[in-house]
Design a protein around this motif. Sequence first.
Motif, PDB file in Angstrom:
ATOM      1  N   VAL A  36     -21.464  40.233  31.777  1.00 21.71           N
ATOM      2  CA  VAL A  36     -19.998  40.231  31.823  1.00 21.71           C
ATOM      3  C   VAL A  36     -19.526  38.790  31.925  1.00 21.71           C
ATOM      4  CG1 VAL A  36     -17.960  40.993  33.107  1.00 21.71           C
ATOM      5  CG2 VAL A  36     -19.974  42.465  32.995  1.00 21.71           C
ATOM      6  N   PHE A  37     -18.422  38.489  31.241  1.00 26.20           N
ATOM      7  CA  PHE A  37     -17.830  37.161  31.288  1.00 26.20           C
ATOM      8  C   PHE A  37     -16.326  37.307  31.445  1.00 26.20           C
ATOM      9  CE2 PHE A  37     -15.857  33.482  29.160  1.00 26.20           C
ATOM     10  CZ  PHE A  37     -16.498  32.436  29.806  1.00 26.20           C
ATOM     11  N   ALA A  38     -15.784  36.798  32.555  1.00 22.29           N
ATOM     12  CA  ALA A  38     -14.335  36.817  32.777  1.00 22.29           C
ATOM     13  C   ALA A  38     -13.702  35.663  32.014  1.00 22.29           C
ATOM     14  CB  ALA A  38     -14.032  36.702  34.263  1.00 22.29           C
ATOM     15  N   TYR A  39     -12.616  35.940  31.303  1.00 23.35           N
ATOM     16  CA  TYR A  39     -11.942  34.915  30.527  1.00 23.35           C
ATOM     17  C   TYR A  39     -11.362  33.839  31.453  1.00 23.35           C
ATOM     18  CZ  TYR A  39     -11.931  38.568  26.914  1.00 23.35           C
ATOM     19  OH  TYR A  39     -12.287  39.547  26.021  1.00 23.35           O
ATOM     20  N   PRO A  40     -11.698  32.565  31.233  1.00 24.06           N
ATOM     21  CA  PRO A  40     -11.172  31.493  32.087  1.00 24.06           C
ATOM     22  C   PRO A  40      -9.642  31.413  32.085  1.00 24.06           C
ATOM     23  CG  PRO A  40     -12.996  30.669  30.780  1.00 24.06           C
ATOM     24  CD  PRO A  40     -12.681  32.053  30.279  1.00 24.06           C
ATOM     25  N   HIS A  41      -9.025  31.729  30.940  1.00 29.53           N
ATOM     26  CA  HIS A  41      -7.564  31.675  30.863  1.00 29.53           C
ATOM     27  C   HIS A  41      -6.915  32.972  31.347  1.00 29.53           C
ATOM     28  CE1 HIS A  41      -8.692  28.494  27.959  1.00 29.53           C
ATOM     29  NE2 HIS A  41      -7.634  27.898  28.461  1.00 29.53           N
ATOM     30  N   GLY A  42      -7.735  33.988  31.619  1.00 30.18           N
ATOM     31  CA  GLY A  42      -7.181  35.281  32.026  1.00 30.18           C
ATOM     32  C   GLY A  42      -6.326  35.868  30.916  1.00 30.18           C
ATOM     33  N   GLY A  43      -5.465  36.777  31.290  1.00 30.39           N
ATOM     34  CA  GLY A  43      -4.515  37.334  30.336  1.00 30.39           C
ATOM     35  C   GLY A  43      -3.235  36.529  30.412  1.00 30.39           C
ATOM     36  N   MET A  44      -2.710  36.159  29.270  1.00 30.41           N
ATOM     37  CA  MET A  44      -1.452  35.404  29.242  1.00 30.41           C
ATOM     38  C   MET A  44      -0.328  36.390  28.952  1.00 30.41           C
ATOM     39  SD  MET A  44      -2.683  31.979  27.229  1.00 30.41           S
ATOM     40  CE  MET A  44      -3.462  32.877  25.872  1.00 30.41           C
ATOM     41  N   ASP A  45       0.494  36.664  29.951  1.00 27.39           N
ATOM     42  CA  ASP A  45       1.579  37.618  29.748  1.00 27.39           C
ATOM     43  C   ASP A  45       2.958  37.025  30.030  1.00 27.39           C
ATOM     44  OD1 ASP A  45       1.367  37.433  32.485  1.00 27.39           O
ATOM     45  OD2 ASP A  45       1.106  39.574  32.816  1.00 27.39           O
ATOM     46  N   ARG A  46       2.996  35.748  30.398  1.00 27.18           N
ATOM     47  CA  ARG A  46       4.289  35.097  30.645  1.00 27.18           C
ATOM     48  C   ARG A  46       4.494  33.873  29.743  1.00 27.18           C
ATOM     49  NH1 ARG A  46       2.780  36.689  35.928  1.00 27.18           N
ATOM     50  NH2 ARG A  46       4.199  38.285  36.687  1.00 27.18           N
ATOM     51  N   THR A  47       3.470  33.006  29.696  1.00 25.99           N
ATOM     52  CA  THR A  47       3.589  31.794  28.886  1.00 25.99           C
ATOM     53  C   THR A  47       2.267  31.486  28.202  1.00 25.99           C
ATOM     54  OG1 THR A  47       2.958  30.342  30.710  1.00 25.99           O
ATOM     55  CG2 THR A  47       5.323  30.743  30.420  1.00 25.99           C
ATOM     56  N   LEU A  48       2.372  30.750  27.108  1.00 26.63           N
ATOM     57  CA  LEU A  48       1.195  30.210  26.428  1.00 26.63           C
ATOM     58  C   LEU A  48       0.776  28.921  27.126  1.00 26.63           C
ATOM     59  CD1 LEU A  48       2.321  30.697  22.713  1.00 26.63           C
ATOM     60  CD2 LEU A  48       0.709  32.101  24.018  1.00 26.63           C
ATOM     61  N   PRO A  49      -0.444  28.416  26.872  1.00 28.31           N
ATOM     62  CA  PRO A  49      -0.848  27.136  27.470  1.00 28.31           C
ATOM     63  C   PRO A  49       0.119  25.998  27.156  1.00 28.31           C
ATOM     64  CG  PRO A  49      -2.755  28.233  26.564  1.00 28.31           C
ATOM     65  CD  PRO A  49      -1.545  29.035  26.138  1.00 28.31           C
ATOM     66  N   SER A  50       0.822  26.100  26.034  1.00 26.46           N
ATOM     67  CA  SER A  50       1.798  25.072  25.658  1.00 26.46           C
ATOM     68  C   SER A  50       3.070  25.137  26.504  1.00 26.46           C
ATOM     69  CB  SER A  50       2.179  25.233  24.189  1.00 26.46           C
ATOM     70  OG  SER A  50       2.893  26.456  24.011  1.00 26.46           O
ATOM     71  N   GLY A  51       3.231  26.234  27.249  1.00 28.95           N
ATOM     72  CA  GLY A  51       4.437  26.421  28.047  1.00 28.95           C
ATOM     73  C   GLY A  51       5.452  27.341  27.388  1.00 28.95           C
ATOM     74  N   LYS A  52       5.235  27.690  26.118  1.00 27.89           N
ATOM     75  CA  LYS A  52       6.161  28.586  25.415  1.00 27.89           C
ATOM     76  C   LYS A  52       6.183  29.948  26.114  1.00 27.89           C
ATOM     77  CE  LYS A  52       7.176  30.789  21.060  1.00 27.89           C
ATOM     78  NZ  LYS A  52       6.814  31.005  19.670  1.00 27.89           N
ATOM     79  N   VAL A  53       7.384  30.445  26.368  1.00 33.96           N
ATOM     80  CA  VAL A  53       7.566  31.731  27.046  1.00 33.96           C
ATOM     81  C   VAL A  53       7.293  32.866  26.062  1.00 33.96           C
ATOM     82  CG1 VAL A  53       9.219  33.208  28.249  1.00 33.96           C
ATOM     83  CG2 VAL A  53       9.226  30.737  28.649  1.00 33.96           C
ATOM     84  N   LEU A  54       6.544  33.852  26.509  1.00 33.89           N
ATOM     85  CA  LEU A  54       6.246  35.025  25.684  1.00 33.89           C
ATOM     86  C   LEU A  54       7.348  36.077  25.855  1.00 33.89           C
ATOM     87  CD1 LEU A  54       2.451  35.413  26.457  1.00 33.89           C
ATOM     88  CD2 LEU A  54       3.466  34.700  24.291  1.00 33.89           C
ATOM     89  N   PRO A  55       7.585  36.870  24.811  1.00 33.91           N
ATOM     90  CA  PRO A  55       8.554  37.965  24.923  1.00 33.91           C
ATOM     91  C   PRO A  55       8.072  39.016  25.931  1.00 33.91           C
ATOM     92  CG  PRO A  55       8.008  37.519  22.620  1.00 33.91           C
ATOM     93  CD  PRO A  55       7.045  36.742  23.467  1.00 33.91           C
TER      94      PRO A  55
END
Length: 90
Positions: A33-52
């Motif tokens: 098993v490997f947990a994603y280092p970035h986890g789930g992105m449900d608010r913003t992208l790494p760039s800071g862009k807000v997700l719908p």
Amino acid sequence: MNKKYTIGIDFGTLSARAVALDLTTGEEAAVAVFAYPHGGMDRTLPSGKVLPPQYALQHPQDYLDALREVIGGILQKIEPTAIKATAMIT
């Protein structure tokens, strides 16, 4: 008796998993098993862009890292030449 295995890989929301099954007995031979280092992105992208609203994304590099890690983990536990099939689910 020569062992024969199949490997299944599942890319989930927060982690990826791989399992090797013995094709003769159906028994689980290895798991990784490997947990994603970035986890789930449900608010913003790494760039800071807000997700719908109601969006959930994974970082593409997490998939590549996860595949390398879970397959590597399985290959440490079973004989690589005994692998006869592989399947991936996303």
